[in-house]
Design an enzyme around this catalytic site. Structure first.
Site, mmCIF file in Angstrom:
data_model
loop_
_atom_site.group_PDB
_atom_site.id
_atom_site.type_symbol
_atom_site.label_atom_id
_atom_site.label_comp_id
_atom_site.label_asym_id
_atom_site.label_seq_id
_atom_site.Cartn_x
_atom_site.Cartn_y
_atom_site.Cartn_z
ATOM 1 N N TYR A 68 -9.326 -16.176 -4.813
ATOM 2 C CA TYR A 68 -9.701 -16.554 -3.451
ATOM 3 C C TYR A 68 -10.870 -17.549 -3.486
ATOM 4 O O TYR A 68 -11.978 -17.220 -3.057
ATOM 5 C CB TYR A 68 -10.104 -15.329 -2.635
ATOM 6 C CG TYR A 68 -8.956 -14.423 -2.273
ATOM 7 C CD1 TYR A 68 -8.084 -14.747 -1.230
ATOM 8 C CD2 TYR A 68 -8.746 -13.240 -2.971
ATOM 9 C CE1 TYR A 68 -7.041 -13.910 -0.898
ATOM 10 C CE2 TYR A 68 -7.708 -12.395 -2.647
ATOM 11 C CZ TYR A 68 -6.857 -12.734 -1.612
ATOM 12 O OH TYR A 68 -5.812 -11.899 -1.275
ATOM 13 N N GLU B 138 -2.969 -11.201 -6.371
ATOM 14 C CA GLU B 138 -3.285 -11.775 -5.060
ATOM 15 C C GLU B 138 -3.780 -13.199 -5.263
ATOM 16 O O GLU B 138 -4.811 -13.408 -5.908
ATOM 17 C CB GLU B 138 -4.382 -10.983 -4.330
ATOM 18 C CG GLU B 138 -3.973 -9.611 -3.838
ATOM 19 C CD GLU B 138 -5.057 -8.966 -2.963
ATOM 20 O OE1 GLU B 138 -5.871 -9.721 -2.354
ATOM 21 O OE2 GLU B 138 -5.112 -7.726 -2.901
ATOM 22 N N TRP C 89 0.825 -1.201 0.000
ATOM 23 C CA TRP C 89 0.000 0.000 0.000
ATOM 24 C C TRP C 89 0.862 1.255 0.000
ATOM 25 O O TRP C 89 1.787 1.395 0.791
ATOM 26 C CB TRP C 89 -0.908 0.038 1.205
ATOM 27 C CG TRP C 89 -1.959 -0.988 1.410
ATOM 28 C CD1 TRP C 89 -2.662 -1.192 2.569
ATOM 29 C CD2 TRP C 89 -2.502 -1.946 0.468
ATOM 30 N NE1 TRP C 89 -3.588 -2.196 2.403
ATOM 31 C CE2 TRP C 89 -3.506 -2.685 1.118
ATOM 32 C CE3 TRP C 89 -2.213 -2.252 -0.867
ATOM 33 C CZ2 TRP C 89 -4.227 -3.704 0.492
ATOM 34 C CZ3 TRP C 89 -2.914 -3.274 -1.497
ATOM 35 C CH2 TRP C 89 -3.914 -3.974 -0.822
ATOM 36 N N ASN D 98 -7.175 -0.786 -5.196
ATOM 37 C CA ASN D 98 -7.267 -2.185 -4.789
ATOM 38 C C ASN D 98 -8.717 -2.675 -4.853
ATOM 39 O O ASN D 98 -9.587 -2.136 -4.179
ATOM 40 C CB ASN D 98 -6.736 -2.353 -3.356
ATOM 41 C CG ASN D 98 -6.926 -3.764 -2.847
ATOM 42 O OD1 ASN D 98 -6.538 -4.725 -3.497
ATOM 43 N ND2 ASN D 98 -7.543 -3.894 -1.679
ATOM 44 N N GLU D 99 -8.972 -3.645 -5.710
ATOM 45 C CA GLU D 99 -10.257 -4.342 -5.836
ATOM 46 C C GLU D 99 -11.442 -3.408 -6.072
ATOM 47 O O GLU D 99 -12.383 -3.330 -5.276
ATOM 48 C CB GLU D 99 -10.499 -5.236 -4.616
ATOM 49 C CG GLU D 99 -9.442 -6.325 -4.474
ATOM 50 C CD GLU D 99 -9.779 -7.351 -3.389
ATOM 51 O OE1 GLU D 99 -10.650 -7.070 -2.531
ATOM 52 O OE2 GLU D 99 -9.163 -8.438 -3.402
#
Length: 451
Positions: free
Chosen positions: A311, A351, A113, A230-231
């Site tokens: 995930y 990720e 980050w 992020n996402e």
């Protein structure tokens, strides 16, 4: 002894050195230069670029001033906490240890980050356009240490989640300023005032001059890429129009500030409603209504490479591990294929997270991780678009407070550690055909096998 030389040369030199040292120790925070940069010698690193569906390191020959290009396939990791732990001198050793251990595993890229939005004492951005210099110096330290260990960084610029302020904090700032804005965090993508807040932050980061090295971030080869967010998800615009417009605007803005670094979005990889035939590969129907689309978003001109997360244990509930294995296999295959054939850009699995320990049906993390690794390696051997994968996430001792069910200290899990090192070495051996100017970190366990 030549006392004349001593009197004319040595003593004045020592005197100047002493004065500079006293100034640094007494007034370091108020000086316009960083004293350590006088002595700091950083290793050479080439900038990373893209050649069709492959990453390349652009190495400059110092004798001929010519460029040559080395292909790069990536085995890496996430440690989102590096900047936060670099704010204070007493905790920086953990950051150094993480980067050092990453290099010792042959890992080459770390994603972390470069944001922390709010009013807390350790936040980077206290108010729109108001920054905490102490925290910025922490980020400076992360970048210098990464280069020291020849690790490249993917720096993420804002969180779509609530942690560390995120998009919701930007919306709150606009409301507090009296802006007519919806309370939905999706307003981050559509409200003009909020978009300007984000641009102000991005400009401050991208154009910053490192207080330790004296190198501008836009000129720093240890930065692999800028990640916009992020996402990202924008559920109030399920058609995807709002996010698509935001990505195009912000990617263009970053490129206007920095032409040397790559830009990516930070996608999870979901397919949008009725956009492509791949929508059936989503982990559930819910994923198609999030306002994102892997192919459409990634096709934007100023996006240099696309990203995917994985995930299966969080995304898919109520099925056994065999079906999760099957999903993961198809998930990786489809994104590599589409990046190769449709997008014609590299795809990086930024990720990949799997729970530690043995599952009830006997399948552990290594089985899932090996699926991703093997498919990346097969793509790399064929010079295809599967460019690499980053594990979520690695910790060092004492950093357990940053953990979740996917986090682990790699060297405490010998079988996973071995798997990660083996992946580093086989990708490095694939990458280093025609290895040229940029030398490997001496700590790299694959050094003996590099040709």
């Amino acid at each position: 002894m030549d006392t004349q030389w001593r009197d004319k040369k040595l003593y004045p030199t020592l005197g100047i050195f002493t004065i500079l040292l006293l100034l640094y120790l007494s007034f370091n925070d108020n000086l316009n230069f960083s004293f350590p940069q006088i002595f700091l010698r950083q290793p050479y690193m080439g900038f990373v670029g893209v050649n069709q569906t492959r990453f390349v390191i652009k190495n400059e020959n110092p004798k001929t001033q010519s460029l040559n290009f080395q292909e790069m396939y990536i085995n890496g990791w996430n440690s989102y906490w590096l900047m936060e732990e670099s704010v204070w001198e007493y905790s920086r050793f953990r950051v150094s240890k993480m980067l050092k251990r990453g290099a010792e595993m042959g890992l080459s890229v770390c994603r972390t980050w470069a944001f922390s939005d709010g009013g807390g004492p350790n936040d980077l951005q206290l108010l729109p356009g108001v920054f905490n210099e102490r925290v910025f110096k922490g980020l400076d330290y992360v970048i210098v240490e990464a280069r020291k260990h020849k690790i490249r960084l993917i720096l993420s610029l804002v969180n779509n989640l609530k942690a560390y302020g995120g998009t919701a904090q930007y919306v709150r700032w606009a409301q507090e300023a009296g802006t007519n804005v919806s309370s939905s965090r999706d307003a981050f993508f559509t409200n003009s005032a909020v978009r300007e807040y984000y641009k102000s932050f991005v400009k401050a980061v991208v154009t910053r001059k490192n207080s330790i090295s004296g190198v501008k971030y836009s000129e720093e080869p240890a930065i692999f890429a800028w990640e916009l967010i992020n996402e990202p998800r924008c559920e109030s615009s399920s058609s995807g129009a709002a996010l698509q417009a935001w990505i195009a605007e912000m990617a263009g803005f970053v490129k206007s500030l920095d032409q040397k670094h790559l830009v990516t979005i930070g996608l999870e990889g979901f397919y949008g409603v009725e956009k492509t035939g791949s929508v059936g590969l989503n982990p559930g129907k819910w994923a198609a209504s999030l306002g994102v689309d892997f192919i459409e978003n990634s096709a934007i001109e100023n996006i240099d490479f696309t990203s995917v997360h994985a995930y299966p244990h969080s995304w898919i509930k109520g099925i056994n591990s065999d079906k999760k294995v099957d999903f993961l296999s198809h998930w990786v295959d489809s994104h590599i294929s589409e990046a190769e054939k449709i997008l014609k850009k590299p795809v990086l699995f930024t990720e990949v997270g799997f729970p530690s320990g043995m599952q009830k049906d006997g399948l552990d993390r290594n089985i899932f991780l090996k699926i991703v690794y093997d498919k990346i390696y097969e793509s790399a051997k064929k010079r295809k678009a599967g460019a690499g994968a980053l594990v979520w996430q690695l910790l060092v001792e004492g950093m357990e407070r940053y953990g979740d069910k996917f986090s682990f200290i790699a060297w405490e899990h010998p079988s996973t550690y071995k798997l990660m090192v083996e992946q580093s070495c086989r990708l490095l051996n694939t990458s280093t055909r025609g290895f040229t100017h940029e030398k490997l970190n001496q700590k790299n366990p694959c050094l003996a096998n590099a040709s």
